[in-house]
Design an enzyme around this catalytic site. Structure first.
Site, PDB file in Angstrom:
ATOM      1  N   ASP A  26       0.789  -1.247   0.000  1.00 47.88           N
ATOM      2  CA  ASP A  26       0.000   0.000   0.000  1.00 47.88           C
ATOM      3  C   ASP A  26       0.816   1.291   0.000  1.00 47.88           C
ATOM      4  OD1 ASP A  26      -1.918  -1.944   0.248  1.00 47.88           O
ATOM      5  OD2 ASP A  26      -2.717  -1.255   2.159  1.00 47.88           O
ATOM      6  N   LYS A 131      -6.702  -4.813  -3.166  1.00 46.91           N
ATOM      7  CA  LYS A 131      -7.339  -5.469  -2.023  1.00 46.91           C
ATOM      8  C   LYS A 131      -8.359  -4.529  -1.381  1.00 46.91           C
ATOM      9  CE  LYS A 131      -3.511  -4.306   1.143  1.00 46.91           C
ATOM     10  NZ  LYS A 131      -4.223  -3.564   2.182  1.00 46.91           N
ATOM     11  N   CYS A 164      -1.994  -2.595   7.775  1.00 43.42           N
ATOM     12  CA  CYS A 164      -1.990  -3.499   6.613  1.00 43.42           C
ATOM     13  C   CYS A 164      -0.764  -4.406   6.563  1.00 43.42           C
ATOM     14  CB  CYS A 164      -2.154  -2.703   5.333  1.00 43.42           C
ATOM     15  SG  CYS A 164      -3.827  -2.012   5.214  1.00 43.42           S
TER      16      CYS A 164
HETATM   17  C1  C5J Z   1      -3.057   0.564   5.598  1.00 39.24           C
HETATM   18  C2  C5J Z   1      -4.796   1.765   6.769  1.00 39.24           C
HETATM   19  N1  C5J Z   1      -2.584   0.373   4.370  1.00 39.24           N
HETATM   20  N2  C5J Z   1      -3.983   2.141   7.745  1.00 39.24           N
HETATM   21  N3  C5J Z   1      -4.325   1.069   5.698  1.00 39.24           N
HETATM   22  O1  C5J Z   1      -2.393   0.334   6.584  1.00 39.24           O
HETATM   23  O2  C5J Z   1      -5.966   2.053   6.799  1.00 39.24           O
END
Ligand code: C5J
Length: 231
Positions: A26, A131, A164
């Protein structure tokens, strides 16, 4: 010899380059740049930028060592049909998932904010996993891609460490993958959560895996390895 050995917590770990993948979680504009999802939730997005250079170093060394690089992106269909209502309804209505922001609709696939930051852009042949959840295995074909390639060990980096990255590492453990989390190539909006999340991985003899620095992994992977065999 395709085995690499790296200094790590809770102890040094060896892995075979041929059965290892780097998973970059991400590293999207929505989390790292102003005006995206991370900022909409009230976070200081500049805190995540420390992970960019180490993640870039990991991507470069993985490409050079013929290690599969996989990128993930959190986001939703434009009708939000894959987003749980409780996730959408969280926070200021003007800044919720699906609302219009400076980088397009927040956390929606195809919008500029959903893109991976230009510094870490995927190259041709690198799978991108879209995702809907926090974990990269939930409602995706990541497991299938890894199994088809015979992958056993994951080098995991990205953001955020305790959300994540952690969720993905936990999912990976239960599916039988060995995980090495790249400490400085991960980051959180909460530095204390980052530190504790890393400790949680390596605690209890490595309950979720190992934690190693990008410098140690780059050094371990920079040793000459033969080209990947073509089946
Ligand atoms: C991730 C989030 N990628 N913190 N998403 O950690 O909402």
């Amino acid at each position: 010899m395709t085995t690499a050995t790296v200094r790590a917590e809770p102890f040094a770990v060896s892995f075979d380059r041929a059965t290892t993948a780097l998973v970059v979680i991400d590293m999207q504009r929505d989390f790292l740049e102003p005006g995206g999802f991370g900022a909409a939730l009230g976070n200081d997005v500049s805190l995540l930028r420390s992970a960019i250079a180490p993640a870039g170093a990991m991507i470069s060394v993985a490409r050079a060592a013929n290690i599969l690089v996989i990128h993930t992106r959190e986001g939703h269909r434009d009708d939000l049909s894959d987003a749980p209502p409780h996730k959408v309804l969280r926070g200021d209505p003007a800044k919720r998932i699906g609302a219009a922001g400076p980088m397009g609709r927040i956390l929606v696939r195809g919008e500029p904010g959903h893109d991976i930051i230009p510094e870490l852009a995927p190259i041709l042949g690198e799978p991108i996993i879209d995702k809907p959840g926090k974990g990269a295995f939930f409602a995706t074909d990541l497991d299938l891609i890894l199994r088809n390639r015979g992958i056993k060990t994951l080098l995991v980096c990205g953001v955020t460490t305790e959300v994540c990255v952690h969720t993905t590492v936990r999912e990976a453990n239960d599916r039988g993958y060995r995980c090495i989390v790249v400490s400085d190539a991960c980051a959180s909006y909460f530095p204390e959560f980052h530190a504790v999340a890393l400790r949680m991985v390596a605690a209890q003899g490595g309950i979720f895996g190992w934690v190693a620095s990008s410098a140690d992994l780059v050094a371990a992977l920079s040793e000459k390895a033969p080209a990947r065999a073509i089946a």
